[in-house]
Structure formats: structure tokens, C-alpha cells
Design a protein around this motif. Structure first.
Motif, PDB file in Angstrom:
ATOM      1  N   ILE A 191    -145.982  64.679  79.350  1.00  0.00           N
ATOM      2  CA  ILE A 191    -145.192  64.197  78.212  1.00  0.00           C
ATOM      3  C   ILE A 191    -143.730  64.212  78.638  1.00  0.00           C
ATOM      4  CG2 ILE A 191    -144.630  64.519  75.789  1.00  0.00           C
ATOM      5  CD1 ILE A 191    -147.552  63.865  76.282  1.00  0.00           C
ATOM      6  N   LEU A 192    -143.153  63.041  78.811  1.00  0.00           N
ATOM      7  CA  LEU A 192    -141.793  62.948  79.320  1.00  0.00           C
ATOM      8  C   LEU A 192    -140.747  63.087  78.236  1.00  0.00           C
ATOM      9  CD1 LEU A 192    -142.258  59.992  81.857  1.00  0.00           C
ATOM     10  CD2 LEU A 192    -142.509  62.448  82.241  1.00  0.00           C
ATOM     11  N   THR A 193    -141.129  62.910  76.988  1.00  0.00           N
ATOM     12  CA  THR A 193    -140.187  63.016  75.871  1.00  0.00           C
ATOM     13  C   THR A 193    -140.363  64.361  75.197  1.00  0.00           C
ATOM     14  OG1 THR A 193    -140.429  60.642  75.531  1.00  0.00           O
ATOM     15  CG2 THR A 193    -139.289  61.891  73.821  1.00  0.00           C
ATOM     16  N   LYS A 194    -139.300  65.128  75.107  1.00  0.00           N
ATOM     17  CA  LYS A 194    -139.347  66.431  74.460  1.00  0.00           C
ATOM     18  C   LYS A 194    -138.648  66.351  73.099  1.00  0.00           C
ATOM     19  CE  LYS A 194    -141.277  68.112  78.138  1.00  0.00           C
ATOM     20  NZ  LYS A 194    -142.718  68.437  78.139  1.00  0.00           N
ATOM     21  N   ASN A 195    -139.118  67.171  72.162  1.00  0.00           N
ATOM     22  CA  ASN A 195    -138.505  67.265  70.827  1.00  0.00           C
ATOM     23  C   ASN A 195    -138.364  65.889  70.175  1.00  0.00           C
ATOM     24  OD1 ASN A 195    -138.205  70.082  71.095  1.00  0.00           O
ATOM     25  ND2 ASN A 195    -136.251  69.817  72.152  1.00  0.00           N
ATOM     26  N   ILE A 196    -139.496  65.262  69.931  1.00  0.00           N
ATOM     27  CA  ILE A 196    -139.502  63.939  69.305  1.00  0.00           C
ATOM     28  C   ILE A 196    -139.280  64.089  67.809  1.00  0.00           C
ATOM     29  CG2 ILE A 196    -140.800  61.801  69.075  1.00  0.00           C
ATOM     30  CD1 ILE A 196    -142.600  62.836  71.341  1.00  0.00           C
ATOM     31  N   GLU A 197    -138.371  63.291  67.257  1.00  0.00           N
ATOM     32  CA  GLU A 197    -138.119  63.289  65.825  1.00  0.00           C
ATOM     33  C   GLU A 197    -138.775  62.068  65.185  1.00  0.00           C
ATOM     34  OE1 GLU A 197    -133.960  63.610  65.031  1.00  0.00           O
ATOM     35  OE2 GLU A 197    -133.942  65.785  65.312  1.00  0.00           O
ATOM     36  N   ASN A 198    -138.915  62.116  63.882  1.00  0.00           N
ATOM     37  CA  ASN A 198    -139.534  61.038  63.122  1.00  0.00           C
ATOM     38  C   ASN A 198    -138.881  59.692  63.458  1.00  0.00           C
ATOM     39  OD1 ASN A 198    -140.979  59.597  61.254  1.00  0.00           O
ATOM     40  ND2 ASN A 198    -139.835  60.311  59.491  1.00  0.00           N
ATOM     41  N   GLY A 199    -139.720  58.718  63.834  1.00  0.00           N
ATOM     42  CA  GLY A 199    -139.207  57.407  64.211  1.00  0.00           C
ATOM     43  C   GLY A 199    -138.814  57.293  65.666  1.00  0.00           C
ATOM     44  N   GLY A 200    -138.999  58.372  66.434  1.00  0.00           N
ATOM     45  CA  GLY A 200    -138.604  58.376  67.831  1.00  0.00           C
ATOM     46  C   GLY A 200    -139.648  57.737  68.735  1.00  0.00           C
ATOM     47  N   LYS A 201    -139.357  57.749  70.026  1.00  0.00           N
ATOM     48  CA  LYS A 201    -140.217  57.119  71.029  1.00  0.00           C
ATOM     49  C   LYS A 201    -140.876  58.188  71.895  1.00  0.00           C
ATOM     50  CE  LYS A 201    -138.580  53.571  73.226  1.00  0.00           C
ATOM     51  NZ  LYS A 201    -137.768  52.749  74.178  1.00  0.00           N
ATOM     52  N   LEU A 202    -142.166  58.006  72.141  1.00  0.00           N
ATOM     53  CA  LEU A 202    -142.923  58.904  73.008  1.00  0.00           C
ATOM     54  C   LEU A 202    -143.173  58.215  74.343  1.00  0.00           C
ATOM     55  CD1 LEU A 202    -144.740  61.447  73.502  1.00  0.00           C
ATOM     56  CD2 LEU A 202    -146.625  60.113  72.566  1.00  0.00           C
ATOM     57  N   THR A 203    -142.858  58.915  75.435  1.00  0.00           N
ATOM     58  CA  THR A 203    -143.094  58.404  76.781  1.00  0.00           C
ATOM     59  C   THR A 203    -144.077  59.322  77.490  1.00  0.00           C
ATOM     60  OG1 THR A 203    -140.837  57.518  76.873  1.00  0.00           O
ATOM     61  CG2 THR A 203    -142.026  57.687  78.939  1.00  0.00           C
ATOM     62  N   SER A 253    -151.653  68.569  71.866  1.00  0.00           N
ATOM     63  CA  SER A 253    -151.020  68.369  70.561  1.00  0.00           C
ATOM     64  C   SER A 253    -149.555  67.978  70.756  1.00  0.00           C
ATOM     65  CB  SER A 253    -151.118  69.650  69.725  1.00  0.00           C
ATOM     66  OG  SER A 253    -150.400  69.506  68.514  1.00  0.00           O
ATOM     67  N   ILE A 254    -149.152  66.950  70.049  1.00  0.00           N
ATOM     68  CA  ILE A 254    -147.770  66.482  70.109  1.00  0.00           C
ATOM     69  C   ILE A 254    -147.167  66.584  68.714  1.00  0.00           C
ATOM     70  CG2 ILE A 254    -146.273  64.499  70.570  1.00  0.00           C
ATOM     71  CD1 ILE A 254    -148.364  63.582  72.607  1.00  0.00           C
ATOM     72  N   ILE A 255    -146.088  67.332  68.598  1.00  0.00           N
ATOM     73  CA  ILE A 255    -145.416  67.535  67.320  1.00  0.00           C
ATOM     74  C   ILE A 255    -144.242  66.573  67.206  1.00  0.00           C
ATOM     75  CG2 ILE A 255    -144.198  69.156  65.843  1.00  0.00           C
ATOM     76  CD1 ILE A 255    -147.075  69.886  66.149  1.00  0.00           C
ATOM     77  N   VAL A 256    -144.240  65.785  66.146  1.00  0.00           N
ATOM     78  CA  VAL A 256    -143.097  64.915  65.841  1.00  0.00           C
ATOM     79  C   VAL A 256    -142.342  65.578  64.692  1.00  0.00           C
ATOM     80  CG1 VAL A 256    -142.330  62.629  65.136  1.00  0.00           C
ATOM     81  CG2 VAL A 256    -144.348  62.877  66.598  1.00  0.00           C
ATOM     82  N   PHE A 257    -141.154  66.081  64.988  1.00  0.00           N
ATOM     83  CA  PHE A 257    -140.385  66.847  64.023  1.00  0.00           C
ATOM     84  C   PHE A 257    -139.703  65.924  63.009  1.00  0.00           C
ATOM     85  CE2 PHE A 257    -140.535  69.491  67.842  1.00  0.00           C
ATOM     86  CZ  PHE A 257    -140.959  70.701  67.306  1.00  0.00           C
ATOM     87  N   PRO A 258    -139.370  66.454  61.838  1.00  0.00           N
ATOM     88  CA  PRO A 258    -138.594  65.646  60.883  1.00  0.00           C
ATOM     89  C   PRO A 258    -137.219  65.335  61.456  1.00  0.00           C
ATOM     90  CG  PRO A 258    -138.760  67.931  60.152  1.00  0.00           C
ATOM     91  CD  PRO A 258    -139.691  67.795  61.311  1.00  0.00           C
ATOM     92  N   LYS A 259    -136.739  64.178  61.138  1.00  0.00           N
ATOM     93  CA  LYS A 259    -135.421  63.780  61.614  1.00  0.00           C
ATOM     94  C   LYS A 259    -134.349  64.558  60.859  1.00  0.00           C
ATOM     95  CE  LYS A 259    -132.703  59.638  62.598  1.00  0.00           C
ATOM     96  NZ  LYS A 259    -132.652  58.165  62.456  1.00  0.00           N
ATOM     97  N   THR A 260    -133.341  65.008  61.575  1.00  0.00           N
ATOM     98  CA  THR A 260    -132.249  65.754  60.944  1.00  0.00           C
ATOM     99  C   THR A 260    -130.946  64.972  61.084  1.00  0.00           C
ATOM    100  OG1 THR A 260    -131.842  67.004  62.990  1.00  0.00           O
ATOM    101  CG2 THR A 260    -133.340  67.979  61.366  1.00  0.00           C
ATOM    102  N   VAL A 261    -130.070  65.165  60.120  1.00  0.00           N
ATOM    103  CA  VAL A 261    -128.756  64.517  60.143  1.00  0.00           C
ATOM    104  C   VAL A 261    -127.690  65.605  60.047  1.00  0.00           C
ATOM    105  CG1 VAL A 261    -129.596  62.393  59.094  1.00  0.00           C
ATOM    106  CG2 VAL A 261    -128.782  64.229  57.633  1.00  0.00           C
ATOM    107  N   PRO A 262    -126.548  65.424  60.697  1.00  0.00           N
ATOM    108  CA  PRO A 262    -125.454  66.399  60.564  1.00  0.00           C
ATOM    109  C   PRO A 262    -124.973  66.440  59.118  1.00  0.00           C
ATOM    110  CG  PRO A 262    -125.077  64.897  62.413  1.00  0.00           C
ATOM    111  CD  PRO A 262    -126.206  64.329  61.619  1.00  0.00           C
ATOM    112  N   MET A 263    -124.715  67.646  58.608  1.00  0.00           N
ATOM    113  CA  MET A 263    -124.283  67.809  57.224  1.00  0.00           C
ATOM    114  C   MET A 263    -122.951  68.548  57.168  1.00  0.00           C
ATOM    115  SD  MET A 263    -127.829  68.764  55.219  1.00  0.00           S
ATOM    116  CE  MET A 263    -127.042  68.483  53.627  1.00  0.00           C
ATOM    117  N   ASN A 264    -122.139  68.182  56.199  1.00  0.00           N
ATOM    118  CA  ASN A 264    -120.895  68.909  55.933  1.00  0.00           C
ATOM    119  C   ASN A 264    -121.226  70.073  55.011  1.00  0.00           C
ATOM    120  OD1 ASN A 264    -119.266  67.057  57.413  1.00  0.00           O
ATOM    121  ND2 ASN A 264    -119.373  65.646  55.694  1.00  0.00           N
ATOM    122  N   TYR A 265    -121.721  71.152  55.640  1.00  0.00           N
ATOM    123  CA  TYR A 265    -122.208  72.280  54.857  1.00  0.00           C
ATOM    124  C   TYR A 265    -121.042  73.072  54.283  1.00  0.00           C
ATOM    125  CZ  TYR A 265    -124.572  76.646  53.732  1.00  0.00           C
ATOM    126  OH  TYR A 265    -125.050  77.744  53.092  1.00  0.00           O
TER     127      TYR A 265
END
Length: 401
Positions: free
Chosen positions: A67-79, A167-179
Motif C-alpha cells: 500500500i503506497l498511500t498512507k493515511n488516506i482521507e475521505n475522497g482520497g486516492k489509493l495507490t 484492511s485499509i482504513i479511510v479516515f474522515p477528512k479534516t479541515v483546519p479550524m480557528n479553534y
């Protein structure tokens, strides 16, 4: 049953090839002449290769996957790179290799990308790389590699399946927030603070000996370099915030956006050194009481990746934590009902700082029934903010709508 049919089919093909060989030989013997023997000698190499392929051991072929792609987020590409190896050379012709996925949804997204047709030849090792775009959030299982071999005319077809479950986990996509801190807790009492937590912990006034439980970011590395003793920074007003994030797992049109908001909020709050706890309420109530380390955050993101929406929970939505957790509460939902709003109102009367984020569709109006429930909750003192996906980055600065 399937193995029996496969064996019967292979036996039938072998009998067919032997029949062709005997027929061509018999025709040449009885007919005689140059033409009939020419036909026999033309067919003989092809028939001989088909017989050799029939006895070729498929279990000598092994497979590896990278698996060449690590930490895949929702909508990402798997290689993925698949490598086939074998112990000895044999001239293999048409070879079809297919990656088998446990999810029909991934099979559709992969289309023909996860299949590869090539001539193996005399090589002992072959590899190919394929990509799958727009992977959905979740846990996706790849079962193994399916291999199919064929001779020149398709008389003999051999198949094998190499189990290679992963098993390949596709994590939820995160966005930077002004916390921003909702309710900063000082050593004495609680006061509202307009400052972010990370600013407060940069005002060091001195150092002291390291104690178990001190954050790594508070270590004074210059003192350690000089004395080889761990020293911790002291702050004039050492400030921290206890934050509880609650996710409503009930099905809604904006369920994926709710997951994204929850993941982004927790990740940003931890980066700002908040003491974060998390609860998701659906089929079951799942609690993460204290999230401090990167490993604990990873475990939570895996949980968020695997969450599936619940149509109708079998129990009432009890989101209160099993252990006492003070501080602020952020409740994330897509469609708050009266039961949820009443419980939030009760928590507000108990002097808790609560914000309820209601995620709505982009470009859609808030339904009248939802607006009525929101107005009722605001009358009870609950701060409710409706958010669209484009507003996640400034969620804590949005005006109540």
C-alpha cells in the motif's frame, strides 16, 4: 461443489485436447499425404503446450501487496502495487491478475483498474501498480489476488486464488479550524477567556523539576541540554480547557459532514492542548474519556472511520458521560429532536458551557420544523449554531442563524 465443477471442467478440457491430438494423428495416418501431416505438425506444439499448462502447478505462484498511500482521507486516492513471484520459469502466456475486494462499492470504483492482463513469459517476477480514486470513508477489506492463466486458444484455463487479506482504513477528512476556548479553566474557578489555549502556555515564568504527567511540550530543553535533568516550564496562569465532544450517529443527509466536523474539532483542540473527551451515540454509546497522545487520537479517528449511520437507535439518546467530565460540551448533530434539545437544556441549567452544532446542507434552507426546534432550544438557553461545510473552519466564530 464449486471445486467439483472446476475439476470436472478442467478434466473435460483435457479430454478435448487429447481428442484433438488423436484425431489429427489418426487423420494424418489414414489420409496420408503432405497436407494432413502438415496439419498435425502445426497443431502438435499448441497441443503439447496446453498439456504442459494443464500440469503446471499454480501453487508455485506467490503474491505480495504494497500500500503506497498512507493515511488516506475521505475522497482520497489509493495507490497499490501487487507483485507476483514464482520459483521456476515456465513460458506463461495470457495472465489476468485481479485484486478482489470485499466491498462491492470499491469494486465499482476500481472498475478495470484492479485487473491486469499481461504475458508472463519466462520471468520469475512481475508487478503492476493501480490507483482507485475518491475512496469513501470506512474500513475496506481486500481479500486476495485472483490469477487466471490461458493457453494460445483458450483450450486450457487455470485459475487460482491467493488469500492476501488486508484492511485499509479511510479516515474522515479534516479541515483546519480557528479553534477558540469555550470555557477556559484556571486553577481557581472558571472564567471566560478570549485567548486560545496555545497562547496561554507560551508565557513561561520559570522552570521546575519534571513531574510525571507533565506535557512533553512543557519540557525546557535548553536546561536539559545543560544539566541533563528534565525541567518543566512554569506558567504565570497555567490554563487548560476540558472539552467534551458528542457526536449524534443517527442517520441524516449530512452524516459525512458531521463526521468531518467532529474529527476536525477534536484534532484541532488537541493541538491547542485542550483536555478532550469524546462520545458517539448510536447503536451503542462509545466513550473516549481522555485523548492526549497521538496514539489515542489515531484510535478515535479509526472509530470515526468505521462509524455507520443508525436509522433508529434501540434506546433513548443518553449522551451523558459515565464518568464526571467537567468543562465545555460541543454537541454535533444533523437533526436534533425534542429529546436531545431537552437534555441539552438540562445540561445548560447545570452551569455547563454548551454549543450545539447543527450541520445543514450546502445551499439548502433550514426546514421549518428544525427552525422551530432550534428556536425552542435557544429560549432554554442552549447556544445552537447551524453550520454548512464551507463554514467549518470558522465554526466558533459563526453567528447563530
Amino acid at each position: 461443489m464449486r471445486k467439483s465443477k472446476k475439476l470436472l471442467s478442467m478434466t473435460g478440457r483435457f479430454v478435448f485436447i487429447v481428442g484433438i491430438l488423436l484425431s489429427a494423428y489418426g487423420f494424418a495416418m489414414f489420409q496420408g499425404g503432405k497436407v494432413s501431416w502438415t496439419i498435425f505438425y502445426i497443431l502438435f506444439p499448441f497441443i503439447l503446450y496446453s498439456i504442459a499448462l494443464f500440469v503446471y502447478p499454480m501453487n508455485t505462484i506467490t503474491a505480495e501487496r504494497k500500500i503506497l498511500t498512507k493515511n488516506i482521507e475521505n475522497g482520497g486516492k489509493l495507490t497499490v502495487t501487487v507483485m507476483l513471484k514464482r520459483r521456476f520459469s515456465f513460458p506463461l502466456l495470457y495472465t489476468i491478475v485481479t485484486e478482489k475486494w470485499g466491498s462491492h462499492q470499491i469494486e465499482l470504483r476500481a472498475k478495470n483498474k484492479s485487473s491486469y492482463l499481461f504475458v508472463f513469459g519466462m520471468r520469475k517476477q512481475v508487478e503492476w501498480t493501480y490507483e482507485i480514486d475518491r475512496l469513501p470513508r470506512g474500513q475496506h477489506i481486500t481479500e486476495g489476488i485472483h490469477i487466471e492463466l490461458s493457453d494460445f486458444f483458450g483450450w486450457i484455463r487455470k485459475t487460482a486464488f491467493i488469500p492476501l487479506r488486508e484492511s485499509i482504513i479511510v479516515f474522515p477528512k479534516t479541515v483546519p479550524m480557528n479553534y477558540m476556548s469555550l470555557d477556559a479553566q484556571y486553577d481557581r474557578g472558571a472564567i471566560a477567556s478570549p485567548f486560545t489555549l496555545i497562547k496561554d502556555t507560551t508565557m513561561a515564568t520559570g522552570v521546575r523539576e519534571y513531574q510525571a504527567g507533565d506535557r512533553v511540550t512543557w519540557i525546557h530543553w535548553k536546561s536539559f541540554a545543560r544539566t541533563q535533568n528534565l525541567m518543566t516550564k512554569e506558567f504565570e496562569d497555567r490554563q487548560s480547557e476540558d472539552l467534551l465532544v458528542v457526536l449524534d450517529e443517527r442517520a441524516s443527509e449530512q452524516f459525512e459532514e458531521q463526521i468531518e466536523l467532529a474529527a476536525s474539532l477534536v484534532k484541532e483542540a488537541i493541538q491547542q492542548q485542550a483536555n478532550v473527551s469524546f462520545i458517539s451515540v448510536g447503536e451503542h454509546k462509545v466513550e473516549y474519556p481522555f485523548i492526549h497522545s497521538a496514539e489515542q487520537l489515531h484510535d478515535l479517528l479509526v472509530h470515526l472511520a468505521k462509524i455507520e449511520p443508525v436509522e433508529s437507535p434501540p434506546h433513548s439518546m443518553d449522551w451523558t458521560p459515565s464518568m464526571r467530565i467537567g468543562g465545555s460540551i460541543v454537541f454535533i448533530t444533523g437533526s436534533p429532536d425534542w429529546e436531545i434539545l431537552q437534555s441539552l437544556g438540562g445540561a445548560t441549567r447545570a452551569n455547563s458551557s454548551i454549543i450545539c452544532f447543527v450541520v445543514v446542507g450546502e445551499g439548502k434552507r433550514v426546514p421549518k420544523s428544525l427552525s422551530e426546534r432550534i428556536s425552542y432550544a435557544r429560549m432554554k438557553g442552549v447556544k445552537i449554531i447551524t453550520l454548512r461545510k464551507t463554514q467549518f473552519a470558522n465554526a466558533f466564530r459563526e453567528e447563530a442563524m
